[in-house]
Design a protein around this motif. Structure first.
Motif, short mmCIF file in Angstrom:
data_model
loop_
_atom_site.label_atom_id
_atom_site.label_comp_id
_atom_site.label_asym_id
_atom_site.label_seq_id
_atom_site.Cartn_x
_atom_site.Cartn_y
_atom_site.Cartn_z
N LEU A 181 0.81 -1.22 0.00
CA LEU A 181 0.00 0.00 0.00
C LEU A 181 0.84 1.27 0.00
CD1 LEU A 181 -2.85 -0.94 2.50
CD2 LEU A 181 -2.89 -1.00 0.00
N CYS A 182 2.15 1.15 0.14
CA CYS A 182 3.01 2.32 0.26
C CYS A 182 2.75 3.37 -0.82
CB CYS A 182 4.49 1.91 0.27
SG CYS A 182 5.63 3.29 0.37
N PRO A 183 2.65 3.01 -2.10
CA PRO A 183 2.45 4.04 -3.13
C PRO A 183 1.13 4.78 -3.03
CG PRO A 183 3.10 1.94 -4.10
CD PRO A 183 2.76 1.67 -2.68
N HIS A 184 0.21 4.27 -2.22
CA HIS A 184 -1.14 4.83 -2.18
C HIS A 184 -1.40 5.75 -0.99
CE1 HIS A 184 -2.00 2.07 -5.42
NE2 HIS A 184 -1.53 1.08 -4.69
N TRP A 185 -0.46 5.77 -0.04
CA TRP A 185 -0.68 6.61 1.14
C TRP A 185 -0.51 8.08 0.77
CZ3 TRP A 185 -2.97 4.63 5.18
CH2 TRP A 185 -2.81 3.28 5.48
N LYS A 186 -1.42 8.89 1.31
CA LYS A 186 -1.38 10.34 1.08
C LYS A 186 -1.68 11.03 2.41
CE LYS A 186 -0.80 10.13 -3.45
NZ LYS A 186 -0.55 8.68 -3.53
N GLY A 187 -1.38 12.31 2.48
CA GLY A 187 -1.69 13.07 3.68
C GLY A 187 -0.63 12.89 4.75
N ASP A 188 -1.02 12.90 6.01
CA ASP A 188 -0.07 12.87 7.12
C ASP A 188 -0.11 11.58 7.92
OD1 ASP A 188 -0.46 16.40 7.95
OD2 ASP A 188 0.98 15.38 6.64
N HIS A 189 -1.04 10.69 7.59
CA HIS A 189 -1.21 9.52 8.43
C HIS A 189 -0.81 8.25 7.68
CE1 HIS A 189 -3.16 11.89 11.48
NE2 HIS A 189 -3.93 12.43 10.54
N TYR A 190 -0.09 7.42 8.38
CA TYR A 190 0.35 6.14 7.83
C TYR A 190 -0.01 5.09 8.86
CZ TYR A 190 3.69 2.68 5.93
OH TYR A 190 4.29 1.56 5.39
N TYR A 191 -0.87 4.17 8.46
CA TYR A 191 -1.44 3.25 9.44
C TYR A 191 -0.84 1.85 9.29
CZ TYR A 191 -5.02 6.83 10.03
OH TYR A 191 -5.67 8.01 10.29
N PHE A 192 -0.73 1.19 10.43
CA PHE A 192 -0.45 -0.25 10.44
C PHE A 192 -1.80 -0.94 10.39
CE2 PHE A 192 2.02 -3.96 11.23
CZ PHE A 192 1.21 -4.79 11.98
N ILE A 193 -1.98 -1.85 9.43
CA ILE A 193 -3.29 -2.47 9.25
C ILE A 193 -3.46 -3.63 10.23
CG2 ILE A 193 -4.90 -3.47 7.59
CD1 ILE A 193 -4.03 -0.57 7.00
N SER A 194 -2.72 -4.69 10.04
CA SER A 194 -2.75 -5.86 10.92
C SER A 194 -1.57 -6.75 10.56
CB SER A 194 -4.05 -6.65 10.79
OG SER A 194 -4.12 -7.29 9.52
N ASP A 195 -1.20 -7.62 11.48
CA ASP A 195 -0.08 -8.52 11.20
C ASP A 195 -0.31 -9.34 9.94
OD1 ASP A 195 1.10 -9.51 14.55
OD2 ASP A 195 0.89 -7.56 13.56
N GLN A 196 -1.57 -9.72 9.71
CA GLN A 196 -1.88 -10.61 8.60
C GLN A 196 -1.90 -9.88 7.25
OE1 GLN A 196 -3.70 -10.33 11.44
NE2 GLN A 196 -2.85 -12.17 12.37
N SER A 197 -1.79 -8.54 7.29
CA SER A 197 -1.88 -7.77 6.06
C SER A 197 -0.57 -7.71 5.28
CB SER A 197 -2.32 -6.33 6.38
OG SER A 197 -3.59 -6.32 6.97
N TYR A 198 0.51 -8.15 5.91
CA TYR A 198 1.83 -8.02 5.31
C TYR A 198 2.42 -9.39 5.03
CZ TYR A 198 0.92 -3.45 7.25
OH TYR A 198 0.32 -2.26 7.56
N ASP A 199 2.94 -9.57 3.83
CA ASP A 199 3.55 -10.85 3.50
C ASP A 199 4.70 -11.18 4.44
OD1 ASP A 199 3.16 -10.57 -0.15
OD2 ASP A 199 1.77 -11.15 1.45
N TYR A 200 5.50 -10.16 4.75
CA TYR A 200 6.64 -10.34 5.65
C TYR A 200 6.64 -9.22 6.69
CZ TYR A 200 8.27 -13.41 1.92
OH TYR A 200 8.37 -14.40 0.97
#
Length: 131
Positions: free
Chosen positions: A101-120
């Motif tokens: 999702l890195c290329p899609h973040w905009k604005g000032d907030h960057y969220y951690f979604i969940s442990d299961q959301s990331y391949d590594y």
């Protein structure tokens, strides 16, 4: 089985600097956007900064802009988090993860979604800012 390993954490005085490393094994890091996240005691995990893989686009949470930067060395299969002017409130466990999702973040907030959301997702490295 691939994994990410963070290193470089430690104790630093306020105003100091640290460089954290996120090294991949078992897979090629240059195929992935990489994000750094952190979790302070008693708080939810939050996004810090990320870097895309094909254009090196970076996105930083508002509170870290100007103090934290990110870079990657594909030859070393490593992404770095450069932290300057550290403050006691930066004390946390810092994690890296593959973040599509890195290329899609905009604005000032960057969220951690969940442990299961990331391949590594790495196991984290402790950063303590204290005098």
């Amino acid at each position: 089985q691939g994994q990410l390993v963070e290193s470089g954490g430690g104790l630093v005085q306020p105003g100091g600097s640290l460089r954290l490393s996120c090294t991949a094994s078992g897979f090629t890091l240059d195929r992935y956007a990489i994000g750094w996240f952190r979790q302070a005691p008693g708080k939810e995990r939050e996004g810090v900064i990320c870097i895309n893989n094909n254009d090196n686009y970076t996105f930083s949470a508002g509170a870290m802009k100007g103090r934290f930067t990110i870079s990657r060395d594909n030859a070393k299969n490593t992404v770095y988090l450069h932290m300057n002017n550290l403050k006691p409130e930066d004390t946390a466990v810092y994690y890296c993860a593959t973040d599509p999702l890195c290329p899609h973040w905009k604005g000032d907030h960057y969220y951690f979604i969940s442990d299961q959301s990331y391949d590594y997702l790495g196991q984290g490295t402790q950063v303590t800012v204290s005098s």
